[in-house]
Write an enzyme that holds these catalytic residues in place. Structure first.
Site, PDB file in Angstrom:
ATOM      1  N   HIS A 114      -3.506   0.780  -0.199  1.00 17.35           N
ATOM      2  CA  HIS A 114      -3.527  -0.253  -1.235  1.00 17.35           C
ATOM      3  C   HIS A 114      -2.792  -1.512  -0.790  1.00 17.35           C
ATOM      4  O   HIS A 114      -2.140  -1.546   0.258  1.00 17.35           O
ATOM      5  CB  HIS A 114      -2.931   0.283  -2.536  1.00 17.35           C
ATOM      6  CG  HIS A 114      -1.474   0.646  -2.445  1.00 17.35           C
ATOM      7  ND1 HIS A 114      -0.471  -0.270  -2.615  1.00 17.35           N
ATOM      8  CD2 HIS A 114      -0.876   1.836  -2.197  1.00 17.35           C
ATOM      9  CE1 HIS A 114       0.696   0.333  -2.488  1.00 17.35           C
ATOM     10  NE2 HIS A 114       0.470   1.608  -2.224  1.00 17.35           N
ATOM     11  N   CYS A 117       2.260   6.474   0.620  1.00 18.57           N
ATOM     12  CA  CYS A 117       1.150   5.532   0.509  1.00 18.57           C
ATOM     13  C   CYS A 117       1.098   4.606   1.721  1.00 18.57           C
ATOM     14  O   CYS A 117       2.088   4.393   2.403  1.00 18.57           O
ATOM     15  CB  CYS A 117       1.272   4.714  -0.771  1.00 18.57           C
ATOM     16  SG  CYS A 117       0.974   5.702  -2.259  1.00 18.57           S
TER      17      CYS A 117
END
Length: 231
Positions: free
Chosen positions: A180, A196
């Site tokens: 992301h 992440c």
């Protein structure tokens, strides 16, 4: 017309990181004198046609080896669309052909919270909501308002998922790890989150546009020692 070098940054970066707080800067890193960094390519300028503002990447921060660039494909045997993340190099490769790949600088999961393996790009989202998993809320109870049960955090400035998110599943099960946007350029090349894979918004948008639904995503295991493990 405004140029990228005249564009003023729109607001402060979000206080929340996408998966956990950044690691503290070491004394050596804080006192080291950086080498001069050349001007950024124009594609790191502001983006005006998104639902929310995407400010220019700050000059003099991002090292050239972390810039988005086409390179020789290190994995010519992988299908087009395969994404390979090397956490130690802090690089993500998108396989374009047997000969070329698009390479991006990233920040990755800190040791102790990192994830590796082979996953499927199950789906992608523009300006996604941030729905904090229960495991993170257990560590950071202040994030309870953004839990799955509470509907998560609204998209837009301040949402640590940024402009785009790619969701990784394994055997049909959500891994809870994402690729992301909304990375701070100062964080690229570092381990700063709970697994992440974070990118600059400009790069996350570019990868989203190139990505292929159902593609394989490979996150290589880190070879670095885990500082949380004692002898």
């Amino acid at each position: 017309m405004l140029t990228r070098r005249k564009f003023a940054a729109l607001g402060a970066m979000a206080a929340l990181s996408a998966c956990a707080a950044p690691q503290p800067v070491t004394r050596a890193a804080a006192t080291a004198v950086p080498e001069p960094i050349p001007p950024l390519p124009d594609f790191y300028g502001p983006i005006y046609d998104e639902p929310y503002p995407v400010p220019a990447v700050e000059e003099g921060v991002l090292r050239p080896e972390l810039w988005r660039q086409e390179v020789d494909n290190p994995w010519p045997g992988y299908k087009r669309g395969t994404i390979v993340v090397d956490p130690d190099a802090a690089l993500l490769h998108f396989v374009q052909s047997p000969d070329t790949a698009m390479r991006y600088g990233v920040s990755v999961g800190a040791q102790g919270y990192s994830w590796n393996g082979t996953a499927r790009l199950q789906f992608s989202r523009k300006w996604p909501r941030w729905k904090v998993p229960a495991s993170m809320i257990a560590r950071q109870p202040e994030l309870e308002p953004y839990s799955v049960a509470n509907g998560g955090m609204d998209p837009g400035p301040g949402n640590p998922m940024g402009a785009r998110a790619l969701y990784l599943f394994q055997d049909g099960v959500d891994t809870l790890y994402r690729i992301h946007g909304d990375a701070d350029p100062r964080e690229l090349g570092q381990a700063v989150s709970s697994g992440c894979i974070r990118m600059l918004n400009q790069d996350a948008i570019d990868l989203y546009d190139r990505s292929i639904h159902g593609a394989t995503v490979i996150v290589l295991p880190s070879r670095a020692p885990d500082p949380t493990v004692t002898a």
